[in-house]
Design an enzyme around this catalytic site. Sequence first.
Site, PDB file in Angstrom:
ATOM      1  N   GLY A   1      37.092  35.885  44.189  1.00 44.05           N
ATOM      2  CA  GLY A   1      38.476  36.946  44.038  1.00 44.05           C
ATOM      3  C   GLY A   1      39.415  36.870  44.514  1.00 44.05           C
TER       4      GLY A   1
ATOM      5  N   GLY B   1      36.878  31.325  43.697  1.00 45.36           N
ATOM      6  CA  GLY B   1      36.535  30.419  42.574  1.00 45.36           C
ATOM      7  C   GLY B   1      37.081  30.010  42.035  1.00 45.36           C
ATOM      8  N   ARG B   2      38.529  31.248  41.210  1.00 46.21           N
ATOM      9  CA  ARG B   2      39.129  30.761  40.882  1.00 46.21           C
ATOM     10  C   ARG B   2      40.675  30.310  41.883  1.00 46.21           C
ATOM     11  NH1 ARG B   2      41.014  34.319  37.220  1.00 46.21           N
ATOM     12  NH2 ARG B   2      39.901  35.659  37.572  1.00 46.21           N
TER      13      ARG B   2
ATOM     14  N   ARG C   1      40.306  33.394  27.708  1.00 42.64           N
ATOM     15  CA  ARG C   1      41.049  34.901  28.948  1.00 42.64           C
ATOM     16  C   ARG C   1      41.504  35.533  28.210  1.00 42.64           C
ATOM     17  NH1 ARG C   1      43.446  34.024  33.139  1.00 42.64           N
ATOM     18  NH2 ARG C   1      42.080  36.071  34.163  1.00 42.64           N
TER      19      ARG C   1
ATOM     20  N   TYR D   1      40.184  39.633  28.167  1.00 44.11           N
ATOM     21  CA  TYR D   1      40.416  40.303  29.279  1.00 44.11           C
ATOM     22  C   TYR D   1      42.307  40.566  28.820  1.00 44.11           C
ATOM     23  CZ  TYR D   1      36.937  37.795  31.557  1.00 44.11           C
ATOM     24  OH  TYR D   1      35.749  36.701  32.707  1.00 44.11           O
TER      25      TYR D   1
ATOM     26  N   CYS E   1      39.520  32.436  12.968  1.00 42.70           N
ATOM     27  CA  CYS E   1      39.193  33.247  11.798  1.00 42.70           C
ATOM     28  C   CYS E   1      38.796  35.026  12.449  1.00 42.70           C
ATOM     29  CB  CYS E   1      38.771  33.033  10.630  1.00 42.70           C
ATOM     30  SG  CYS E   1      39.461  31.363   9.554  1.00 42.70           S
TER      31      CYS E   1
ATOM     32  N   TYR F   1      37.347  29.359  34.621  1.00 44.64           N
ATOM     33  CA  TYR F   1      37.214  30.488  33.449  1.00 44.64           C
ATOM     34  C   TYR F   1      37.563  29.987  32.458  1.00 44.64           C
ATOM     35  CZ  TYR F   1      35.444  32.751  37.818  1.00 44.64           C
ATOM     36  OH  TYR F   1      35.287  33.228  38.878  1.00 44.64           O
TER      37      TYR F   1
END
Length: 413
Positions: free
Chosen positions: A227, A272-273, A309, A313, A343, A372
Amino acid sequence: MNSFIEQSNFFEGNNPEELAKTYGTPLYVYNEKILRARMDAVAKVITKYPYTANYSVKANTNIHILKLALEEGNNCDAMSAGEIQMLLKAGFPKERIFFVPNNVSEEEMQFAIDHGIMTSCDSLAQLELYGSLNKGGKVAVRINPGVGAGHHEKVITGGKKTKFGISEEFIPQIFEIAAKYNLTIAGINQHIGSLFMDPQPYLDAVTNILRIALQFKDLEFIDFGGGYGIPYHKLDDEAVFPMEDFKKRLEPILDDFVAKYGRAPLFKSEPGRFCVAEGSVILGRVHAVKHNNGKTFAGTDIGMNVLVRPSMYDSWHDIEVIREGKVVSRDSLMEQTVTGNICESGDLLAKDRPLPEMKRGDLACVLDTGAYGWSMCSTYNSRPRPAEVLICKDGSVKVIRRRETIDDLMRLF
Ligand SMILES: *Cc1c(COP(=O)(O)O)cnc(C)c1O
């Protein structure tokens, strides 16, 4: 900062317009140096005690990027049998893979057991299942830390309202199930959520899981979760995650635990990020600019199918504008809404964003898309998924995933 891509020499001397013409748009472009530097940084979070950083591969499973993680000494976390297969294919030995799934079928659990991969059980029910499939085995359990942190409700994974982990009150039942199937609880893990820039909630969660760990006698490892955030507002000079400060504050917490436990198990984290986000940008073409009811819309080929994303989010991604191969200065900005070609009215990359005025034919360069990004792409509106290229250390360009084609999509019928 006026331009991250100039400051970091992101394209290593390649002209982005040439990249866009050669490989087409939208295009994910990765920088090997940046990826390796971040992977190396997470591998050194703890140096005093045995430690591994487990790169959480759901952020980006491109096999060529997994190989970089392998070379930089990261282990990996997989969330599915598919991710385990990717990791094995990339060359990871089974000992360097940790399976951290939730709600998996018997077949998927059996797959991990057959491949000798350490598995964490996310509920008492999954621990029962594991025990019935692998009596006498070694297993880990995911603890719900009771607290969470993160940039959006949808990414907070610890705490009383989330689906993840086993809450502390059920620890006696963990021991009951372990005894029933003669299981060794070899590890405990947690994950409080994604993208925090302040280390304090994470440090609190570390303190908390170490307190819980004292109840487990046979631990080979304790995993604190991932995180660590990255500055998505870097053009506004947002500070980076204070890694050195974090490391300094973490150490006494570990010292205290090791003294009480009598030995140091392997400590792990699951970023991860942090490993991959800043190592990628998306190049997309501006195809149409229009003015509706006083609002200016810049329409690009970077739809929510390419980068979900912002729609999913409300995430912020900085955008740089490139015209004829050069970054357009941010000295003069005007409010624009940047959209894709899908669309859906929710297909927005940036809403009412002050940006250099965009013109048809410009490139929009979206920053921090390595995590992501492609891994959440879809083929919505029957748009094949984009290609990925890697700018290697020596400046050469390697296609690390070819662009999907309509034939690829047709093949499934
Ligand atoms: C997604 C996830 C991570 C990685 O989170 P980042 O915010 O990308 O660092 C780590 N552990 C678990 C269990 C996860 O689900």
